[in-house]
Motif scaffolding. Structure first.
Motif, PDB file in Angstrom:
ATOM      1  N   LEU A   1       9.725   9.532 -23.345  1.00 38.02           N
ATOM      2  CA  LEU A   1      10.347  10.273 -24.431  1.00 38.02           C
ATOM      3  C   LEU A   1      10.769   9.229 -25.726  1.00 38.02           C
ATOM      4  N   ARG A   2      10.435   9.647 -26.758  1.00 37.06           N
ATOM      5  CA  ARG A   2      10.923   8.993 -28.113  1.00 37.06           C
ATOM      6  C   ARG A   2      10.998   9.943 -29.116  1.00 37.06           C
ATOM      7  N   THR A   3      12.234   9.837 -29.767  1.00 34.31           N
ATOM      8  CA  THR A   3      12.564  10.955 -30.937  1.00 34.31           C
ATOM      9  C   THR A   3      13.540  10.291 -31.881  1.00 34.31           C
ATOM     10  N   THR A   4      13.239  10.151 -33.187  1.00 36.70           N
ATOM     11  CA  THR A   4      13.752   9.676 -34.043  1.00 36.70           C
ATOM     12  C   THR A   4      14.362  10.725 -35.280  1.00 36.70           C
ATOM     13  N   SER A   5      15.410  10.256 -35.857  1.00 32.61           N
ATOM     14  CA  SER A   5      16.027  11.112 -37.029  1.00 32.61           C
ATOM     15  C   SER A   5      16.710  10.032 -37.914  1.00 32.61           C
ATOM     16  N   SER A   6      17.273  10.387 -39.082  1.00 32.55           N
ATOM     17  CA  SER A   6      18.076   9.581 -39.919  1.00 32.55           C
ATOM     18  C   SER A   6      18.809  10.131 -40.805  1.00 32.55           C
ATOM     19  N   PHE A   7      19.797   9.379 -41.214  1.00 29.55           N
ATOM     20  CA  PHE A   7      20.867   9.911 -42.255  1.00 29.55           C
ATOM     21  C   PHE A   7      21.105   8.703 -43.152  1.00 29.55           C
ATOM     22  N   GLU A   8      21.869   8.971 -44.293  1.00 24.90           N
ATOM     23  CA  GLU A   8      22.480   7.970 -45.388  1.00 24.90           C
ATOM     24  C   GLU A   8      23.811   7.783 -45.493  1.00 24.90           C
ATOM     25  N   VAL A   9      24.048   6.716 -45.613  1.00 26.99           N
ATOM     26  CA  VAL A   9      25.677   6.282 -45.859  1.00 26.99           C
ATOM     27  C   VAL A   9      25.805   5.963 -47.382  1.00 26.99           C
ATOM     28  N   ARG A  10      26.532   6.720 -48.089  1.00 24.47           N
ATOM     29  CA  ARG A  10      26.709   6.511 -49.536  1.00 24.47           C
ATOM     30  C   ARG A  10      27.990   6.837 -50.121  1.00 24.47           C
ATOM     31  N   ILE A  11      28.422   6.294 -51.126  1.00 25.10           N
ATOM     32  CA  ILE A  11      29.459   6.766 -51.729  1.00 25.10           C
ATOM     33  C   ILE A  11      29.329   8.137 -52.672  1.00 25.10           C
TER      34      ILE A  11
END
Length: 824
Positions: A812-822
């Motif tokens: 099993l392999r799953t990915t997701s993402s998010f951003e760190v910003r001001i």
């Protein structure tokens, strides 16, 4: 890169043929020895290691989780329980190794990169003792890049003395193993450059008279397919064009008499078409299908009207996802042709998702993730899972990476390195399946050389369920003369004492098996040898056997892949620079009275050398305290051991440390806390048993850290497995021997930074690029899991990668993402 030359097949395809060599060995895994046709009785192991990222900076931790599976089922029930994980530097030297005890087929761990590590391509290699029976190509290997601060990321390579066009390596692979005259032969081909990277080529086939037979061109990463009908008495060559230069290659010689098996992919079934020359009767031949060396179907060939032609249809619904081997056997059950195909089971795909509470976060904000794994059947999913959250600048494109799915289902089954393995699983290219079949036709190519299958070997490595210590008992006067006697073992560390006794064989050999001890352990071996006739003890010597690590090879192709990816990566370099203290502070000169150091202090110097202070004011050595405080906060242990130090509990369950006494406890004036050199906000989330020692820096000595350390510094150093270095074997006058054994690796916990309130701008900087590493994700009965962590000050995009195995062996392999910003 392992060459793919069909004329050197046994050398390059050791992965396949070595299991035939082992058929002659005693089967130690069953009560009764049985014929092991097609490896049905030979255990196969695969070992995969999930790393938290691919790009590291000197001084960082490499976090990993090892998954050891049965090679036939991909379930976590392999025969071995011990695995070896090695870190190999750019020069091919093993610089660190771990012996890990697997629990239910998996175990976490970490390597600590030294601050003095050199820049370059490193390799993480993993294997079991049993896997050493086969070629090293069965070992798990993954290349990582190690950078140093203020040193750029470009990889320099030596320029070639020849600036002209170099002849590419082009190889041809007839389907089934051989070309047969008079039939339309499918022939796969692969073209690579001197670095083993696929290149686009075009060309033509000509006969020995110069007549044009066929024109062709590659379609993906140097892979391609051509068809033509060879004729009896003719020979053929390929003219390849590359950079306006032509090169000539001889094609394999076609057989005048032979059998051709071609397999085509249809919607619901595979069709194997078997054709033979007139003199060969294929009635009674059989086709066997195997997945991971396990037979999934076997059918006899019925020719009906024609004795030399037949068609076999295999329904896809009997197959699992992965590589299927179609093997044609003659009337004597001898394999004569084989074809590999990859079956994608879209109907039984495991659906998994990672959902974050937001799409973007500010620095030092709480992130909540929810993991959801939906079963494709009635049974609820049970799985072993690991998760990493890393800045995307430190991980390659998913096409270039090897993950648990691409490794178990693809890379571990084929010869040579696979260029862009993720492409074959995750690309939206409409030609993806066609190109995957080209990969099967080339790097999955097999040619049976029956006469070479009779090779035997009398030596093999057995599976390990514990630590083994072996050696030989000999006369102290003649080291070639074996002695027979009893060997006594005593193993002692801070946790336990183990004692055992074995008797040598007639050649003086002995072995202690299935010993279990963690961390560095003192081992003492003593013998009892009696001369029955003279009724006296004999003088002896114990020769201790130490197993050497397998030979290391460096892949030029992998180096080239990483060079292309990291070249000119300014962001990756800025991450390296941010990892190291680079503050504009004024260092005050101090005068210290140094005591004479002994050897035990070497570990303090080694861990402190990356930090700016010269000498601490006080040091609390946790090794001397013992390790009977598992559940005690490490900061509270300092109270009463350091003058003028006060520890107070906070309302959130943590602790603050003050170095100036109770009279100064107003406002936020607690000491600055460092964990392995990284500043923390609040008390560390770490067990006391994970700590090696703590330095306390007060007064002028703390000025190197500026205003942040006005109230002193508490520098915490965790254990990294190198605290006790094994001394050389010490042989005593009576022949006994003592030495230090590293034991099982002592795994360290990943530190999770916590922020309990809004942090003002002047607070300590947090430059973590791996925001979270969790090697053990717990799922609820409905297949859900929850993970929480905090972001750092480093802005940018972060990728969440979840990897693991279900209880029935589905990777099993799953990915997701998010951003760190001001947010403005």
């Amino acid at each position: 890169m392992i060459p793919l030359c069909p004329f050197n097949f046994l050398k390059t395809n050791t992965k396949f043929f070595c299991i035939f060599f082992l058929l002659t060995l005693q089967n130690s895994f069953s009560q009764k020895e049985k014929p092991a046709q097609f490896n049905a009785e030979i255990p196969i192991e695969k070992l995969y290691v999930h790393l938290n990222k691919t790009y590291f900076t000197a001084g960082e931790d490499i976090w990993f989780k090892a998954y050891l599976v049965d090679g036939k089922t991909h379930q976590l029930n392999a025969v071995s329980e011990i695995a070896y994980i090695e870190l190999i530097d750019a020069g091919g030297k093993i610089i660190a190794n771990k012996t890990i005890k697997l629990t239910n087929g998996n175990a976490p761990g970490n390597f600590k990169l030294n601050q003095s590590s050199q820049k370059g391509i490193y390799t993480v290699r993993a294997y079991t003792n049993y896997m050493r029976n086969f070629h090293n190509s069965n070992f798990f290997e993954k290349q990582i890049f190690v950078n140093v601060a203020n040193n750029g990321t470009n990889i320099t390579t030596s320029p070639s003395a020849d600036t002209g066009v170099i002849k590419p390596d082009v190889q041809f692979f007839p389907e089934g193993g051989y070309m047969v005259n008079g039939f339309l032969n499918p022939i796969g081909f692969k073209a690579v450059d001197t670095n083993g990277m696929g290149i686009s080529v075009s060309g033509k086939i000509i006969d020995d008279k110069g007549n044009l037979i066929k024109e062709f061109a590659s379609s993906h990463l140097g892979l391609g397919l051509l068809h033509f009908i060879p004729k009896n008495g003719d020979s053929y060559s390929a003219i390849i064009y590359n950079q306006e230069t032509s090169f000539t290659y001889k094609l394999p010689i076609a057989l005048n008499e032979g059998v051709l098996m071609t397999v085509t992919d249809n919607k619901d079934y595979y069709k194997a078409e078997i054709r033979a020359t007139n003199a060969i009767d294929i009635n009674g031949f059989s086709v066997i299908g195997k997945q991971r060396k396990k037979i999934v179907f076997k059918t006899k060939v019925n020719t009906n009207k024609k004795k030399n032609a037949a068609i076999v249809k295999v329904p896809k619904d009997i197959l699992n996802e992965g590589i299927t081997e179609f093997t044609l056997l003659n009337n004597t059950n001898t394999p004569i042709s084989e074809r590999l195909l990859y079956y994608i089971n879209e109907k039984k795909s495991l659906k998994s998702t990672i959902t974050s509470s937001q799409h973007s976060y500010e620095p030092k904000s709480l992130v909540n993730l929810e993991i959801d794994i939906d079963s494709y059947g009635e049974k609820e999913v049970e799985a072993e899972l690991s998760l990493s959250v890393t800045n995307t600048a430190l991980i390659p494109n998913e096409y270039h990476s090897t993950d648990i799915k691409t490794y178990l289902l693809l890379a571990s089954e084929l010869r040579g390195e696979i260029e862009q393995p993720g492409y074959y699983f995750y690309s939206n290219d409409p030609q993806r399946k066609k190109n995957l079949d080209l990969l099967m036709r080339t790097q999955g190519w097999r040619q049976y050389l029956i006469k070479d299958m009779s090779k035997k070997t009398d030596y093999h490595f057995k599976p390990e369920n514990g630590i083994n210590i072996k050696g030989r008992l000999v006369s102290s006067f003649d080291l070639k003369k074996p002695l027979v006697g009893n060997i006594f073992l005593t193993a002692k560390n801070t946790d336990a004492i183990v004692q055992d006794k074995v008797k040598t064989d007639e050649n003086g050999n002995f072995i202690f098996t299935n010993l279990n001890f963690a961390d560095t352990t003192s081992v003492f071996l003593k013998a009892e040898v009696r001369d029955a006739k003279k009724k006296k003890n004999l003088n002896y010597k114990i020769l201790f056997d130490s197993a050497d690590s397998p030979k290391v090879s460096v892949s030029k192709k992998s180096i080239n892949n990483l060079e292309n990816y990291y070249k000119g990566s300014k962001k990756a370099q800025s991450i390296s620079d941010a990892f190291v203290f680079n503050n504009k502070t004024i260092q005050l000169e101090e005068v210290f009275v140094k005591a004479k150091k002994n050897k035990v202090e070497d570990r303090f110097e080694r861990k402190r050398k990356s930090l700016p202070y010269k000498e601490p004011s006080h040091t609390v050595d946790f090794k001397e305290l013992g390790r009977d405080f598992q559940n005690i906060d490490p900061l509270s242990i300092l109270q009463g051991r350091v003058p003028s130090l006060l520890v107070r509990a906070t309302i959130n369950g943590g602790y603050n440390v003050f170095l100036r006494g109770a009279s100064s406890l107003t406002g936020d004036n607690s000491a600055l806390i460092l964990l392995n050199g990284t500043p923390l906000n609040g008390s560390p989330d770490i067990l006391a048993s994970d700590i090696d020692f703590i330095d306390i820096i007060k007064g002028p000595r703390a000025a190197i850290y500026g205003s942040r350390a006005a109230n002193g510094v508490i520098a915490i150093f965790t254990r990294d497995g190198t605290e006790s270095s094994a001394d050389k074997n010490q042989t005593k006058e009576d022949g006994s021997i003592s030495f230090l054994h590293p034991g099982y690796d002592y795994p360290k916990r990943f530190y999770n930074t916590k922020y309990q309130k809004k942090i003002p701008k002047q607070s300590n900087s947090d430059y973590r690029t791996t925001l979270h590493w969790q090697p053990d994700i717990t799922l609820t009965e409905d297949g859900k899991g929850r993970v929480s962590f905090y972001t750092s000050d480093y802005l940018g995009e972060y990728q969440i990668i979840l990897e693991g195995l279900t209880s029935d062996g589905v990777p099993l392999r799953t990915t997701s993402s998010f951003e760190v910003r001001i947010n403005e």
